[in-house]
Write a protein that holds these residues in place. Structure first.
Motif, PDB file in Angstrom:
ATOM      1  N   LEU A  37       0.832  -1.214   0.000  1.00 18.07           N
ATOM      2  CA  LEU A  37       0.000   0.000   0.000  1.00 18.07           C
ATOM      3  C   LEU A  37       0.863   1.259   0.000  1.00 18.07           C
ATOM      4  CD1 LEU A  37      -2.893  -0.979   2.436  1.00 18.07           C
ATOM      5  CD2 LEU A  37      -3.126  -0.429  -0.007  1.00 18.07           C
ATOM      6  N   ASN A  38       2.000   1.229   0.682  1.00 17.58           N
ATOM      7  CA  ASN A  38       2.902   2.385   0.664  1.00 17.58           C
ATOM      8  C   ASN A  38       3.476   2.608  -0.743  1.00 17.58           C
ATOM      9  OD1 ASN A  38       3.260   4.180   2.891  1.00 17.58           O
ATOM     10  ND2 ASN A  38       3.966   2.444   4.102  1.00 17.58           N
ATOM     11  N   THR A  39       3.735   1.536  -1.466  1.00 13.85           N
ATOM     12  CA  THR A  39       4.174   1.670  -2.858  1.00 13.85           C
ATOM     13  C   THR A  39       3.051   2.272  -3.701  1.00 13.85           C
ATOM     14  OG1 THR A  39       5.669  -0.214  -2.635  1.00 13.85           O
ATOM     15  CG2 THR A  39       5.035   0.413  -4.875  1.00 13.85           C
ATOM     16  N   LEU A  40       1.836   1.805  -3.474  1.00 17.77           N
ATOM     17  CA  LEU A  40       0.685   2.359  -4.176  1.00 17.77           C
ATOM     18  C   LEU A  40       0.499   3.840  -3.830  1.00 17.77           C
ATOM     19  CD1 LEU A  40      -1.748   1.777  -6.054  1.00 17.77           C
ATOM     20  CD2 LEU A  40      -3.046   1.176  -3.983  1.00 17.77           C
ATOM     21  N   LEU A  41       0.662   4.163  -2.555  1.00 16.05           N
ATOM     22  CA  LEU A  41       0.553   5.552  -2.102  1.00 16.05           C
ATOM     23  C   LEU A  41       1.568   6.446  -2.806  1.00 16.05           C
ATOM     24  CD1 LEU A  41      -0.693   7.608  -0.081  1.00 16.05           C
ATOM     25  CD2 LEU A  41       1.026   6.834   1.571  1.00 16.05           C
ATOM     26  N   ALA A  42       2.782   5.978  -2.946  1.00 12.08           N
ATOM     27  CA  ALA A  42       3.818   6.743  -3.636  1.00 12.08           C
ATOM     28  C   ALA A  42       3.420   6.992  -5.087  1.00 12.08           C
ATOM     29  CB  ALA A  42       5.152   5.999  -3.571  1.00 12.08           C
ATOM     30  N   ASN A  43       2.929   5.962  -5.749  1.00 11.65           N
ATOM     31  CA  ASN A  43       2.527   6.111  -7.146  1.00 11.65           C
ATOM     32  C   ASN A  43       1.333   7.048  -7.293  1.00 11.65           C
ATOM     33  OD1 ASN A  43       4.022   4.310  -9.249  1.00 11.65           O
ATOM     34  ND2 ASN A  43       3.974   3.133  -7.350  1.00 11.65           N
ATOM     35  N   TYR A  44       0.363   6.937  -6.408  1.00  8.52           N
ATOM     36  CA  TYR A  44      -0.773   7.854  -6.440  1.00  8.52           C
ATOM     37  C   TYR A  44      -0.323   9.297  -6.216  1.00  8.52           C
ATOM     38  CZ  TYR A  44      -5.043   5.084  -6.818  1.00  8.52           C
ATOM     39  OH  TYR A  44      -6.076   4.308  -7.290  1.00  8.52           O
ATOM     40  N   SER A  45       0.618   9.502  -5.331  1.00  8.84           N
ATOM     41  CA  SER A  45       1.074  10.861  -5.027  1.00  8.84           C
ATOM     42  C   SER A  45       1.760  11.507  -6.221  1.00  8.84           C
ATOM     43  CB  SER A  45       1.996  10.845  -3.805  1.00  8.84           C
ATOM     44  OG  SER A  45       1.260  10.422  -2.673  1.00  8.84           O
ATOM     45  N   VAL A  46       2.580  10.756  -6.932  1.00 11.62           N
ATOM     46  CA  VAL A  46       3.234  11.292  -8.132  1.00 11.62           C
ATOM     47  C   VAL A  46       2.190  11.483  -9.236  1.00 11.62           C
ATOM     48  CG1 VAL A  46       5.005  10.887  -9.888  1.00 11.62           C
ATOM     49  CG2 VAL A  46       5.459  10.296  -7.492  1.00 11.62           C
ATOM     50  N   PHE A  47       1.274  10.538  -9.388  1.00 13.72           N
ATOM     51  CA  PHE A  47       0.182  10.644 -10.363  1.00 13.72           C
ATOM     52  C   PHE A  47      -0.626  11.921 -10.093  1.00 13.72           C
ATOM     53  CE2 PHE A  47      -3.693   7.908 -12.003  1.00 13.72           C
ATOM     54  CZ  PHE A  47      -3.880   8.772 -13.070  1.00 13.72           C
ATOM     55  N   TYR A  48      -0.947  12.154  -8.841  1.00 11.16           N
ATOM     56  CA  TYR A  48      -1.695  13.350  -8.442  1.00 11.16           C
ATOM     57  C   TYR A  48      -0.960  14.627  -8.851  1.00 11.16           C
ATOM     58  CZ  TYR A  48      -3.201  17.096  -5.313  1.00 11.16           C
ATOM     59  OH  TYR A  48      -3.599  18.304  -4.807  1.00 11.16           O
ATOM     60  N   GLN A  49       0.309  14.713  -8.508  1.00 14.72           N
ATOM     61  CA  GLN A  49       1.054  15.942  -8.796  1.00 14.72           C
ATOM     62  C   GLN A  49       1.210  16.149 -10.300  1.00 14.72           C
ATOM     63  OE1 GLN A  49       1.600  18.121  -6.319  1.00 14.72           O
ATOM     64  NE2 GLN A  49       2.086  19.518  -7.978  1.00 14.72           N
ATOM     65  N   ASN A  50       1.426  15.072 -11.036  1.00 16.78           N
ATOM     66  CA  ASN A  50       1.506  15.185 -12.490  1.00 16.78           C
ATOM     67  C   ASN A  50       0.187  15.705 -13.073  1.00 16.78           C
ATOM     68  OD1 ASN A  50       4.134  14.204 -12.556  1.00 16.78           O
ATOM     69  ND2 ASN A  50       3.536  12.132 -13.116  1.00 16.78           N
ATOM     70  N   THR A  51      -0.915  15.210 -12.547  1.00 12.41           N
ATOM     71  CA  THR A  51      -2.229  15.638 -13.031  1.00 12.41           C
ATOM     72  C   THR A  51      -2.480  17.102 -12.692  1.00 12.41           C
ATOM     73  OG1 THR A  51      -3.027  13.372 -12.778  1.00 12.41           O
ATOM     74  CG2 THR A  51      -4.691  15.094 -13.014  1.00 12.41           C
ATOM     75  N   VAL A  85      -2.725  13.323 -21.647  1.00 14.51           N
ATOM     76  CA  VAL A  85      -3.690  12.226 -21.558  1.00 14.51           C
ATOM     77  C   VAL A  85      -2.972  10.876 -21.616  1.00 14.51           C
ATOM     78  CG1 VAL A  85      -5.653  11.102 -22.704  1.00 14.51           C
ATOM     79  CG2 VAL A  85      -5.638  13.594 -22.386  1.00 14.51           C
ATOM     80  N   GLN A  86      -1.961  10.756 -22.458  1.00 13.54           N
ATOM     81  CA  GLN A  86      -1.205   9.505 -22.516  1.00 13.54           C
ATOM     82  C   GLN A  86      -0.483   9.242 -21.192  1.00 13.54           C
ATOM     83  OE1 GLN A  86      -1.353   7.163 -25.187  1.00 13.54           O
ATOM     84  NE2 GLN A  86      -0.648   6.030 -23.397  1.00 13.54           N
ATOM     85  N   ASN A  87       0.054  10.289 -20.564  1.00 15.18           N
ATOM     86  CA  ASN A  87       0.677  10.136 -19.243  1.00 15.18           C
ATOM     87  C   ASN A  87      -0.332   9.651 -18.209  1.00 15.18           C
ATOM     88  OD1 ASN A  87       3.251  10.879 -20.062  1.00 15.18           O
ATOM     89  ND2 ASN A  87       2.991  13.027 -19.494  1.00 15.18           N
ATOM     90  N   ILE A  88      -1.536  10.177 -18.283  1.00 17.92           N
ATOM     91  CA  ILE A  88      -2.595   9.747 -17.363  1.00 17.92           C
ATOM     92  C   ILE A  88      -2.913   8.275 -17.585  1.00 17.92           C
ATOM     93  CG2 ILE A  88      -5.085  10.000 -16.923  1.00 17.92           C
ATOM     94  CD1 ILE A  88      -4.555  13.084 -17.174  1.00 17.92           C
TER      95      ILE A  88
END
Length: 158
Positions: A21-35, A105-108
């Motif tokens: 879940l911490n790995t998932l959290l890290a990925n979500y956090s970078v995804f969020y900032q990119n968005t 959009v491709q990054n998303i």
């Protein structure tokens, strides 16, 4: 993992799930900032279409970030919170081109692929551990995100 026995889970399983879940959290956090970056910087004739769509997405992502962190706490572990730590474990990398509609959009879509894959891994782990709470959470996220993937792919004409 002091909560494990109280919520009826094995301590070792809780530790493994919390790490994933911490790995998932890290990925979500970078995804969020990119968005957010795409939302702020999008340019061109698709601005009025994508600006609010990106805002809708980052609002959804920030809610999931909070829910994932709270699930980690529920399992008795500590959620990571430093971007420097996120960047070490995140498969999603920081976006540099955030003003082009197609690239954004491709990054998303690429980011959705990463989080959906991680969530499917968590489905397997949590099913074996009997962790219905995390399993249900991941299943709900996947269901929602599969529809989002369809819509973003449709935008790209795929």
């Amino acid at each position: 993992m002091k909560n494990a026995s109280i919520i009826g889970l094995n301590e070792t399983d809780c530790k493994q799930i919390a790490e994933k879940l911490n790995t998932l959290l890290a990925n979500y956090s970078v995804f969020y900032q990119n968005t957010r970056g795409s939302h702020w910087n999008i340019k061109g004739d698709q601005f009025f279409t994508l600006h609010p769509k990106f805002e809708e997405l980052y609002n959804s992502l920030v809610l999931k970030i909070d829910e994932i962190a709270e699930r980690i706490l529920t399992l008795g572990a500590t959620p990571a919170h430093n971007y420097s730590d996120y960047l070490k474990v995140s498969t999603i990398k920081e976006s540099t081109d955030v003003s082009d509609a197609t690239v954004s959009v491709q990054n998303i879509l690429n980011s959705f692929k990463v989080v959906i894959d991680l969530q499917r891994e968590l489905l397997d782990i949590t099913e074996k551990a009997g962790d219905e709470g995390t399993n249900s959470q991941m299943s709900d996220y996947i269901t929602e995100q599969e529809k989002e993937v369809w819509m973003y792919n449709s935008y790209l004409g795929k």
